[in-house]
Write a protein that holds these residues in place. Structure first.
Motif, PDB file in Angstrom:
ATOM      1  N   LEU A 172       0.829  -1.204   0.000  1.00 10.17           N
ATOM      2  CA  LEU A 172       0.000   0.000   0.000  1.00 10.17           C
ATOM      3  C   LEU A 172       0.866   1.257   0.000  1.00 10.17           C
ATOM      4  CD1 LEU A 172      -2.733   1.393   0.080  1.00 10.17           C
ATOM      5  CD2 LEU A 172      -2.770   1.068   2.569  1.00 10.17           C
ATOM      6  N   ALA A 173       1.973   1.237   0.733  1.00  9.44           N
ATOM      7  CA  ALA A 173       2.873   2.396   0.738  1.00  9.44           C
ATOM      8  C   ALA A 173       3.459   2.641  -0.646  1.00  9.44           C
ATOM      9  CB  ALA A 173       3.994   2.182   1.753  1.00  9.44           C
ATOM     10  N   ILE A 174       3.771   1.575  -1.364  1.00  5.05           N
ATOM     11  CA  ILE A 174       4.263   1.729  -2.737  1.00  5.05           C
ATOM     12  C   ILE A 174       3.181   2.337  -3.613  1.00  5.05           C
ATOM     13  CG2 ILE A 174       5.024   0.475  -4.794  1.00  5.05           C
ATOM     14  CD1 ILE A 174       6.316  -1.579  -2.818  1.00  5.05           C
ATOM     15  N   ALA A 175       1.953   1.841  -3.478  1.00  8.21           N
ATOM     16  CA  ALA A 175       0.844   2.387  -4.257  1.00  8.21           C
ATOM     17  C   ALA A 175       0.648   3.866  -3.958  1.00  8.21           C
ATOM     18  CB  ALA A 175      -0.435   1.602  -3.965  1.00  8.21           C
ATOM     19  N   GLU A 176       0.705   4.241  -2.681  1.00  4.27           N
ATOM     20  CA  GLU A 176       0.548   5.652  -2.305  1.00  4.27           C
ATOM     21  C   GLU A 176       1.634   6.513  -2.934  1.00  4.27           C
ATOM     22  OE1 GLU A 176      -1.500   5.010   2.118  1.00  4.27           O
ATOM     23  OE2 GLU A 176       0.675   5.134   1.913  1.00  4.27           O
ATOM     24  N   ARG A 177       2.863   6.025  -2.921  1.00  3.15           N
ATOM     25  CA  ARG A 177       3.973   6.798  -3.482  1.00  3.15           C
ATOM     26  C   ARG A 177       3.796   6.972  -4.991  1.00  3.15           C
ATOM     27  NH1 ARG A 177       9.208   8.234  -1.724  1.00  3.15           N
ATOM     28  NH2 ARG A 177      10.109   9.486  -3.382  1.00  3.15           N
ATOM     29  N   LEU A 178       3.401   5.903  -5.689  1.00  6.99           N
ATOM     30  CA  LEU A 178       3.258   5.993  -7.138  1.00  6.99           C
ATOM     31  C   LEU A 178       2.091   6.895  -7.526  1.00  6.99           C
ATOM     32  CD1 LEU A 178       4.005   2.335  -8.293  1.00  6.99           C
ATOM     33  CD2 LEU A 178       5.570   4.262  -8.016  1.00  6.99           C
ATOM     34  N   VAL A 179       0.985   6.818  -6.810  1.00 10.00           N
ATOM     35  CA  VAL A 179      -0.149   7.702  -7.079  1.00 10.00           C
ATOM     36  C   VAL A 179       0.257   9.154  -6.840  1.00 10.00           C
ATOM     37  CG1 VAL A 179      -2.432   8.418  -6.246  1.00 10.00           C
ATOM     38  CG2 VAL A 179      -1.968   6.002  -6.697  1.00 10.00           C
ATOM     39  N   ALA A 180       1.002   9.404  -5.776  1.00 10.78           N
ATOM     40  CA  ALA A 180       1.455  10.768  -5.476  1.00 10.78           C
ATOM     41  C   ALA A 180       2.343  11.314  -6.581  1.00 10.78           C
ATOM     42  CB  ALA A 180       2.204  10.786  -4.148  1.00 10.78           C
ATOM     43  N   GLU A 181       2.979  10.404  -7.341  1.00 10.71           N
ATOM     44  CA  GLU A 181       3.858  10.835  -8.425  1.00 10.71           C
ATOM     45  C   GLU A 181       3.213  10.661  -9.794  1.00 10.71           C
ATOM     46  OE1 GLU A 181       7.919   9.619  -8.120  1.00 10.71           O
ATOM     47  OE2 GLU A 181       7.903   9.730  -5.939  1.00 10.71           O
ATOM     48  N   GLY A 182       1.880  10.538  -9.811  1.00  9.80           N
ATOM     49  CA  GLY A 182       1.155  10.624 -11.067  1.00  9.80           C
ATOM     50  C   GLY A 182       0.657   9.338 -11.680  1.00  9.80           C
ATOM     51  N   ALA A 183       0.990   8.173 -11.105  1.00 13.00           N
ATOM     52  CA  ALA A 183       0.584   6.895 -11.695  1.00 13.00           C
ATOM     53  C   ALA A 183      -0.862   6.555 -11.354  1.00 13.00           C
ATOM     54  CB  ALA A 183       1.492   5.778 -11.209  1.00 13.00           C
ATOM     55  N   LYS A 184      -1.453   5.719 -12.191  1.00  8.84           N
ATOM     56  CA  LYS A 184      -2.663   4.989 -11.846  1.00  8.84           C
ATOM     57  C   LYS A 184      -2.203   3.628 -11.334  1.00  8.84           C
ATOM     58  CE  LYS A 184      -5.068   8.282 -13.839  1.00  8.84           C
ATOM     59  NZ  LYS A 184      -5.748   9.334 -13.041  1.00  8.84           N
TER      60      LYS A 184
END
Length: 251
Positions: free
Chosen positions: A21-33
């Motif tokens: 989940l932390a990885i998902a949060e980081r990637l979303v914060a940097e623009g990813a879906k």
């Protein structure tokens, strides 16, 4: 770096909580879906909401080693967000504690199936559906148990050693279009690792030069780097994220 992953879609297994989940949060914060997986639909729904809802994330429940589930996740990632550029193999199990010779062979086979063979299958699915034609990046979540003995959880460590080697082999086979790397965390404060530190966190952390255990965000930042263009000349490598633990220099 808010747009570092703009226009890209990441699949992250085992991401309803903890490191995933932390990885998902980081990637979303940097623009990813992101498309996240896990076994429990309710937990996934909560995670999707925490990630900003359906415009940013999709949760697909299932067992990580189920090839039909893998097909569904990859297909839905492409259908929903238009691509499957990034893959993080984060799911792992460690259902037993004790000496290797006391381990039920069926349990050992299941550990290898989930921690290694399913990761290989996920890469194959993503490669055939998207990355083979468009390129991409993969990060496998290994462990320091895969690079040094891990008494009590030795089969888990052995499976992570295999995952590290698979990372190297895949990097050779899939380059130049697809980069494949890994991270090897030490003890990170998650529910998965709680038996390794609960009730004695200060004692465990004393063996680390940085004098603290990891938190999920410590791993997420390194994974984001390896997935990004900033690591465009890095493949087949395992970055140790351990607070200095494997240096063996604690007083």
């Amino acid at each position: 770096m808010a747009d570092r992953f703009a226009g890209q879609t990441a699949i992250i297994t085992g991401a309803s909580r903890g490191i995933g989940l932390a990885i998902a949060e980081r990637l979303v914060a940097e623009g990813a879906k992101v498309v996240i997986t896990g076994r429990k639909p309710d937990a996934l729904a909560e995670a999707v909401a925490a990630l900003g809802g359906a415009g940013h994330a999709l949760g697909v429940a299932g067992h990580t080693a189920d090839t039909d589930h893998q097909d569904e996740v990859v297909t839905r990632a492409i259908d929903t967000f238009g691509s499957a550029d990034l893959l993080v193999n984060n799911t792992a199990i460690n259902p037993v504690y004790g000496p290797l010779l006391a381990l039920d062979p069926e349990v050992a086979r299941n550990i290898v199936e989930v921690n290694c063979l399913s990761a290989l299958s996920w890469v194959g699915k993503a490669h055939r559906a998207w990355m083979g034609a468009h390129g991409g990046a993969v990060v496998n979540v290994a462990s320091v148990g895969g690079i040094r003995p891990a008494p009590g959880i030795a089969m888990y460590g052995a499976s992570k050693a295999m995952l590290i080697h698979l990372t190297e082999e895949l990097a050779v086979e899939l380059g130049p279009g697809i980069r494949v790397n890994a991270v090897a965390p030490a003890v990170v404060k998650t529910r998965f690792a709680s038996a390794l530190y609960e009730g004695r966190e200060n004692e465990v952390a004393a063996a680390y030069p940085l004098k603290r255990l990891g938190v999920p965000g410590d791993v997420a930042g390194v994974v984001a780097f390896l997935l990004s263009h900033d690591a465009s000349w890095t493949t087949g490598r395992t970055l140790v994220v351990d607070g200095g633990f494997t240096l063996g220099g604690a007083a």
